[in-house]
Design an enzyme around this catalytic site. Structure first.
Site, short mmCIF file in Angstrom:
data_model
loop_
_atom_site.label_atom_id
_atom_site.label_comp_id
_atom_site.label_asym_id
_atom_site.label_seq_id
_atom_site.Cartn_x
_atom_site.Cartn_y
_atom_site.Cartn_z
N HIS A 131 0.82 -1.23 0.00
CA HIS A 131 0.00 0.00 0.00
C HIS A 131 0.85 1.27 0.00
O HIS A 131 0.32 2.36 -0.22
CB HIS A 131 -0.92 0.04 1.23
CG HIS A 131 -1.94 -1.05 1.26
ND1 HIS A 131 -2.79 -1.31 0.20
CD2 HIS A 131 -2.24 -1.98 2.21
CE1 HIS A 131 -3.57 -2.35 0.51
NE2 HIS A 131 -3.25 -2.79 1.72
N ASP A 167 -2.45 -10.95 -2.13
CA ASP A 167 -2.99 -10.40 -0.88
C ASP A 167 -4.47 -10.05 -1.09
O ASP A 167 -4.87 -9.71 -2.20
CB ASP A 167 -2.20 -9.13 -0.52
CG ASP A 167 -2.52 -8.59 0.87
OD1 ASP A 167 -1.75 -8.87 1.81
OD2 ASP A 167 -3.55 -7.88 1.01
N HIS A 169 -6.03 -7.51 -0.24
CA HIS A 169 -6.19 -6.09 -0.56
C HIS A 169 -5.48 -5.76 -1.87
O HIS A 169 -4.46 -6.37 -2.20
CB HIS A 169 -5.58 -5.24 0.56
CG HIS A 169 -6.17 -5.50 1.91
ND1 HIS A 169 -5.56 -6.32 2.84
CD2 HIS A 169 -7.31 -5.06 2.47
CE1 HIS A 169 -6.32 -6.36 3.93
NE2 HIS A 169 -7.39 -5.61 3.73
N ASP A 254 -4.02 -12.90 3.73
CA ASP A 254 -5.24 -12.43 4.39
C ASP A 254 -6.50 -12.71 3.58
O ASP A 254 -7.59 -12.29 3.98
CB ASP A 254 -5.12 -10.94 4.77
CG ASP A 254 -4.48 -10.09 3.68
OD1 ASP A 254 -4.29 -10.61 2.56
OD2 ASP A 254 -4.18 -8.92 3.95
ZN LIG Z 1 -3.71 -7.29 2.91
#
Ligand SMILES: [Zn+2]
Length: 351
Positions: A131, A167, A169, A254
């Site tokens: 991120h 991931d 995200h 995750d």
């Molecule tokens: Zn993540």
């Protein structure tokens, strides 16, 4: 589970017990205990005859390839201090040293596979990185470890670098850093809509980089079978057309069914299968060169089991991907896969 290292397969782990020294506030999911899971895995790998090396700190030159000078100054000033960088991203006094080691581990891993001293390398690090933008920390991430590794791979001779991000995200930072660069292909499967909000199927890159950003947005509740379809119909075919010289993986765990942040339903075996799919591409196009850099994964037993599955996939004698057979039928991936294929039609010939 114990590891038995196959003499014909070379996988090296890059990690450090120091990753526990980046301390987040009480109750924060990206907590030092995650480093303890990594330490247990490193110890078992050593006991099985495998090699684990300690990372060096990333250099200013390595960081400056993907982060702004002003941001690097700001980050350096956090050394010795507990600072809040955004709503969920913090430093503790040791953090700056530790994030340099996390980025350095990713760089070390790339150097080892590019120098062919190992086929595969796994950088077991925290905090995560995907991120982090050029000019700001966000979402638990301070430096963008995988982006720094990709830029380093380019510098030491890889003409085409693939970054695959499983991931849960979307890796907004990695996408934005390379969105105009056709030499770095970014492919992400992720829960959508979800944090950080980016990663729609029609985000395909810009300028000369158009087509070299690939997003497969999946609805919450997606299963092993949904991810299998995403890999078989989009991720793997585009990698095969791109013909990378090294495959980097933003290995977040995750999307596991037990994860407290993600809403997906992946089992341990899916992480092994996704990793095997990518290893098979690496075996076919780049002499096996593959580097995993850890990202998220916030349920500690699920993190441990998923990492085990990924390590088995990287170190087993067979490169044949085996998806878990007890799949829950679902169509949570169908719309996202179709949307990705539609958006990518101008750039890639997909079935
Ligand atoms: Zn993540």
């Amino acid at each position: 589970m114990s590891f038995v290292v196959d003499g014909n397969v070379s996988l090296i782990l890059v990690s450090s017990e120091r990753f526990a020294e980046h301390v987040t506030p009480p109750g924060h999911p990206e907590r030092p205990e995650r480093a303890e899971v990594m330490d247990v895995i490193s110890a078992r790998w050593r006991e099985g005859g495998g090699e684990v090396v300690a990372p060096r700190a990333a250099t200013h030159e390595q960081l400056a390839r993907v982060h702004d000078a002003g941001y690097l100054r700001l980050m350096a000033e956090t050394a010795g201090h507990a600072v809040s960088l955004d709503a969920d991203t913090y430093t503790s006094p040791e953090s700056h040293e530790i994030v340099l080691l996390a980025a350095g581990a990713a760089v070390d891993a790339v150097e080892r596979v590019m120098a062919e001293s190992s086929d595969a390398a796994l950088a077991l690090v925290r905090p995560p990185g995907h991120h982090a933008e050029r000019n700001r920390a966000m979402g638990f991430c301070l430096y963008n470890n995988v982006a720094i590794a990709a830029a380093h791979a380019r510098t030491i001779g890889a003409e085409r670098v693939a970054v695959v991000d499983y991931d849960v995200h979307h890796g907004n930072g990695t996408q934005h850093i390379f969105e105009r660069d056709p030499s770095v292909l970014y492919i992400s499967t992720h829960q959508f809509p979800y944090y950080p909000g980016t990663g729609a199927a029609d985000e395909v890159g810009a300028g000369a980089g158009a087509g070299f950003t690939v997003n497969v947005p999946l609805e919450a509740g997606a299963t092993d079978d949904d991810y299998r379809v995403a890999f078989e119909e989009v991720v793997v075919p585009i990698l095969q057309l791109f013909e990378p010289e090294v495959v980097l993986v933003s290995a977040g765990f995750d999307a596991h069914e037990r994860d407290p942040l993600g809403g997906m339903r992946l089992t341990d075996g899916a992480f092994g299968a996704m990793t095997s799919e990518l290893r098979a591409v690496a075996a076919e196009y780049c002499d096996g060169r593959i580097v995993l850099v850890t990202e998220g994964g916030y349920d500690l037993p699920a993190l441990a089991a998923s990492l085990d599955a990924a390590i088995q996939a990287l170190s087993s004698a067979s490169v044949e991907p085996t998806w878990p057979s007890s799949q829950i039928a679902s169509d949570r991936g169908r719309r996202g896969v179709a949307a990705a294929k539609q958006s990518l039609k101008p750039f890639w010939k997909l079935q």
